[in-house]
Design an enzyme around this catalytic site. Structure first.
Site, PDB file in Angstrom:
ATOM      1  N   HIS A  67       0.827  -1.213   0.000  1.00 26.90           N
ATOM      2  CA  HIS A  67       0.000   0.000   0.000  1.00 26.90           C
ATOM      3  C   HIS A  67       0.861   1.264   0.000  1.00 26.90           C
ATOM      4  O   HIS A  67       0.535   2.248  -0.674  1.00 26.90           O
ATOM      5  CB  HIS A  67      -0.969  -0.028   1.188  1.00 26.90           C
ATOM      6  CG  HIS A  67      -2.016  -1.096   1.058  1.00 26.90           C
ATOM      7  ND1 HIS A  67      -2.220  -2.078   2.014  1.00 26.90           N
ATOM      8  CD2 HIS A  67      -2.873  -1.385   0.047  1.00 26.90           C
ATOM      9  CE1 HIS A  67      -3.164  -2.897   1.603  1.00 26.90           C
ATOM     10  NE2 HIS A  67      -3.593  -2.502   0.426  1.00 26.90           N
ATOM     11  N   ASP A  93     -10.075  -3.819   0.623  1.00 28.37           N
ATOM     12  CA  ASP A  93      -9.683  -3.953   2.029  1.00 28.37           C
ATOM     13  C   ASP A  93      -9.476  -2.600   2.700  1.00 28.37           C
ATOM     14  O   ASP A  93      -9.451  -2.507   3.925  1.00 28.37           O
ATOM     15  CB  ASP A  93      -8.399  -4.805   2.136  1.00 28.37           C
ATOM     16  CG  ASP A  93      -7.301  -4.256   1.242  1.00 28.37           C
ATOM     17  OD1 ASP A  93      -7.118  -4.775   0.127  1.00 28.37           O
ATOM     18  OD2 ASP A  93      -6.649  -3.268   1.630  1.00 28.37           O
ATOM     19  N   ASP A 124     -18.291  -1.976 -11.207  1.00 28.94           N
ATOM     20  CA  ASP A 124     -17.183  -2.566 -11.952  1.00 28.94           C
ATOM     21  C   ASP A 124     -16.292  -1.417 -12.421  1.00 28.94           C
ATOM     22  O   ASP A 124     -16.780  -0.485 -13.075  1.00 28.94           O
ATOM     23  CB  ASP A 124     -17.767  -3.344 -13.149  1.00 28.94           C
ATOM     24  CG  ASP A 124     -16.689  -4.012 -13.985  1.00 28.94           C
ATOM     25  OD1 ASP A 124     -17.016  -4.972 -14.692  1.00 28.94           O
ATOM     26  OD2 ASP A 124     -15.512  -3.574 -13.928  1.00 28.94           O
ATOM     27  N   GLY A 125     -15.035  -1.497 -12.099  1.00 33.89           N
ATOM     28  CA  GLY A 125     -14.118  -0.410 -12.482  1.00 33.89           C
ATOM     29  C   GLY A 125     -14.103  -0.156 -13.969  1.00 33.89           C
ATOM     30  O   GLY A 125     -13.946   0.975 -14.432  1.00 33.89           O
ATOM     31  N   ASP A 181      -5.822  -1.125  -7.933  1.00 35.74           N
ATOM     32  CA  ASP A 181      -5.480  -2.035  -6.835  1.00 35.74           C
ATOM     33  C   ASP A 181      -6.407  -3.244  -6.940  1.00 35.74           C
ATOM     34  O   ASP A 181      -7.279  -3.481  -6.088  1.00 35.74           O
ATOM     35  CB  ASP A 181      -5.677  -1.302  -5.500  1.00 35.74           C
ATOM     36  CG  ASP A 181      -5.446  -2.198  -4.293  1.00 35.74           C
ATOM     37  OD1 ASP A 181      -5.880  -1.802  -3.184  1.00 35.74           O
ATOM     38  OD2 ASP A 181      -4.852  -3.284  -4.456  1.00 35.74           O
ATOM     39  N   SER A 182      -6.234  -3.988  -8.039  1.00 41.69           N
ATOM     40  CA  SER A 182      -7.199  -5.049  -8.351  1.00 41.69           C
ATOM     41  C   SER A 182      -6.642  -6.426  -8.021  1.00 41.69           C
ATOM     42  O   SER A 182      -5.463  -6.579  -7.701  1.00 41.69           O
ATOM     43  CB  SER A 182      -7.505  -5.003  -9.862  1.00 41.69           C
ATOM     44  OG  SER A 182      -6.361  -5.458 -10.585  1.00 41.69           O
ATOM     45  N   THR A 183      -7.495  -7.399  -8.180  1.00 39.56           N
ATOM     46  CA  THR A 183      -7.050  -8.785  -8.151  1.00 39.56           C
ATOM     47  C   THR A 183      -6.267  -9.045  -9.436  1.00 39.56           C
ATOM     48  O   THR A 183      -6.080  -8.153 -10.255  1.00 39.56           O
ATOM     49  CB  THR A 183      -8.286  -9.711  -8.090  1.00 39.56           C
ATOM     50  OG1 THR A 183      -9.262  -9.237  -9.040  1.00 39.56           O
ATOM     51  CG2 THR A 183      -8.921  -9.716  -6.704  1.00 39.56           C
TER      52      THR A 183
HETATM   53  N1  SAM Z   1      -3.347  -6.227  -2.949  1.00 40.24           N
HETATM   54  C1  SAM Z   1      -4.096  -7.135  -3.778  1.00 40.24           C
HETATM   55  C2  SAM Z   1      -3.264  -7.622  -4.909  1.00 40.24           C
HETATM   56  O1  SAM Z   1      -2.177  -7.094  -5.113  1.00 40.24           O
HETATM   57  O2  SAM Z   1      -3.707  -8.575  -5.576  1.00 40.24           O
HETATM   58  C3  SAM Z   1      -5.384  -6.486  -4.206  1.00 40.24           C
HETATM   59  C4  SAM Z   1      -6.280  -6.353  -3.036  1.00 40.24           C
HETATM   60  S1  SAM Z   1      -7.893  -5.770  -3.220  1.00 40.24           S
HETATM   61  C5  SAM Z   1      -8.672  -6.872  -2.113  1.00 40.24           C
HETATM   62  C6  SAM Z   1      -8.428  -6.312  -4.833  1.00 40.24           C
HETATM   63  C7  SAM Z   1      -9.861  -5.860  -5.038  1.00 40.24           C
HETATM   64  O3  SAM Z   1     -10.160  -5.718  -6.437  1.00 40.24           O
HETATM   65  C8  SAM Z   1     -10.925  -6.819  -4.487  1.00 40.24           C
HETATM   66  O4  SAM Z   1     -11.617  -6.191  -3.438  1.00 40.24           O
HETATM   67  C9  SAM Z   1     -11.824  -7.111  -5.682  1.00 40.24           C
HETATM   68  O5  SAM Z   1     -13.183  -7.261  -5.326  1.00 40.24           O
HETATM   69  C10 SAM Z   1     -11.582  -5.891  -6.534  1.00 40.24           C
HETATM   70  N2  SAM Z   1     -11.951  -6.031  -7.947  1.00 40.24           N
HETATM   71  C11 SAM Z   1     -11.712  -7.085  -8.764  1.00 40.24           C
HETATM   72  N3  SAM Z   1     -12.201  -6.842  -9.998  1.00 40.24           N
HETATM   73  C12 SAM Z   1     -12.765  -5.587  -9.960  1.00 40.24           C
HETATM   74  C13 SAM Z   1     -13.426  -4.771 -10.911  1.00 40.24           C
HETATM   75  N4  SAM Z   1     -13.628  -5.204 -12.174  1.00 40.24           N
HETATM   76  N5  SAM Z   1     -13.847  -3.537 -10.529  1.00 40.24           N
HETATM   77  C14 SAM Z   1     -13.643  -3.097  -9.254  1.00 40.24           C
HETATM   78  N6  SAM Z   1     -13.035  -3.835  -8.286  1.00 40.24           N
HETATM   79  C15 SAM Z   1     -12.595  -5.067  -8.649  1.00 40.24           C
END
Ligand code: SAM
Length: 283
Positions: free
Chosen positions: A63, A87, A139-140, A157-159
């Site tokens: 972060h 988070d 959805d981003g 900061d996505s998955t």
């Molecule tokens: N630090 C982590 C990493 O490096 O993989 C990322 C952490 S954060 C929990 C990732 C977030 O992205 C999740 O809360 C997930 O729900 C969100 N996310 C995934 N796809 C998304 C999308 N299309 N739009 C918005 N948020 C999304």
């Protein structure tokens, strides 16, 4: 409970088991399987669809580096956009900059926010209640098509590019993201561990090079993102920002009056010094 474990399944051919001493939540949300549990080394940690997202022990590295590098390089970031970040750790770090007047956070899964508030409270540390926070559940990829503001810094900061995160690694998303930025704005992205996921980084930087005057990446080492340093994608139309002087960063970091455990201006500069296997990958 000591014999329970959760397995990291991000990579074909390589797994890691995390011992579980306590499960706080383990169920499917509308978008993904969410698990929050306690590990004796990393503390409370979250997995989404079997992939480690964040842990109490090492979240500060990720972060701090994905928030402070673009904000301090920019120098006058007032509006920041976070895509993902459920988070709340990224929101917490962004809002530590008093220069930031608005931080929009677009998270697809409300359950991640609610459960992180409940079981990972130190991540957001009250950031969701900050009057500068503008939390959007969407959805981003849809949000960037018609954003309500334009931004100085945008943090993806996505998955990883699986499940709901997949759309956030496609060229249409990056093209729309570029239109969300003010002139001289900076886009940074969570882009995986290049030793383990070289194609993910190459794909992103190739797209970004077509859209921005300057695109590359920088590195930070987060223990639970295994396989070596993690890459953070970097893109801006102001090519000078990637090479900003150390004394400028020192002055900005000093006046920001932020206490960190990983970020420092010298670490910021060094993060852009890429080893051959990474620089060859991003060209
Ligand atoms: N630090 C982590 C990493 O490096 O993989 C990322 C952490 S954060 C929990 C990732 C977030 O992205 C999740 O809360 C997930 O729900 C969100 N996310 C995934 N796809 C998304 C999308 N299309 N739009 C918005 N948020 C999304």
């Amino acid at each position: 409970m000591a014999d329970q474990k959760f397995t990291e399944t991000l990579y074909q051919g390589w797994q890691a088991d995390y011992r579980c001493d306590e499960v706080y939540f383990d169920s499917a949300t509308d978008h993904q399987r969410l698990v929050i549990f306690k590990n004796p080394i990393f503390g409370r940690m979250m997995m989404l669809d079997g992939v480690t997202q964040t842990t109490e022990a090492d979240e500060f590295i990720y972060h701090e580096m994905l928030a402070h590098v673009p904000i301090l390089a920019h120098g006058d970031a007032k509006k920041v956009l976070i895509i993902g970040g459920g988070d709340g750790g990224m929101l917490r770090e962004v809002l530590r900059h008093t220069s930031v007047e608005l931080c929009t956070m677009v998270e697809i899964d409300p359950s991640v926010v609610e459960l992180s508030k409940q079981y990972l409270p130190n991540h957001s540390a009250g950031a969701f209640d900050d009057p500068r926070t503008h939390l959007v559940f969407d959805d981003g990829a849809a949000f960037v098509k018609n954003p309500p503001h334009t931004y100085d810094v945008m943090i993806v900061d996505s998955t990883d590019p699986i499940g709901p995160g997949e759309v956030l690694f496609q060229d249409t998303f990056y093209a729309n993201a570029r239109r969300c930025l003010n002139p001289g704005g900076i886009l940074v992205t969570q882009n995986g561990v290049p030793f383990m996921q070289p194609d993910e980084l190459k794909n992103t930087v190739t797209h970004l090079k077509h859209l921005f005057a300057d695109a590359s990446c920088y590195l930070a080492t987060i223990p639970t993102y295994v396989g070596g340093p993690m890459a953070m994608g970097w893109a801006t139309d102001n090519a000078e920002l990637r090479h900003i002087d150390l004394d400028v960063l020192d002055a900005r970091f000093k006046s920001a009056e932020i206490k960190t455990r990983y970020y420092a201006p010298a670490v910021h500069k060094a993060a852009f010094a890429l080893p051959g296997y990474v620089s060859d990958n991003v060209g």
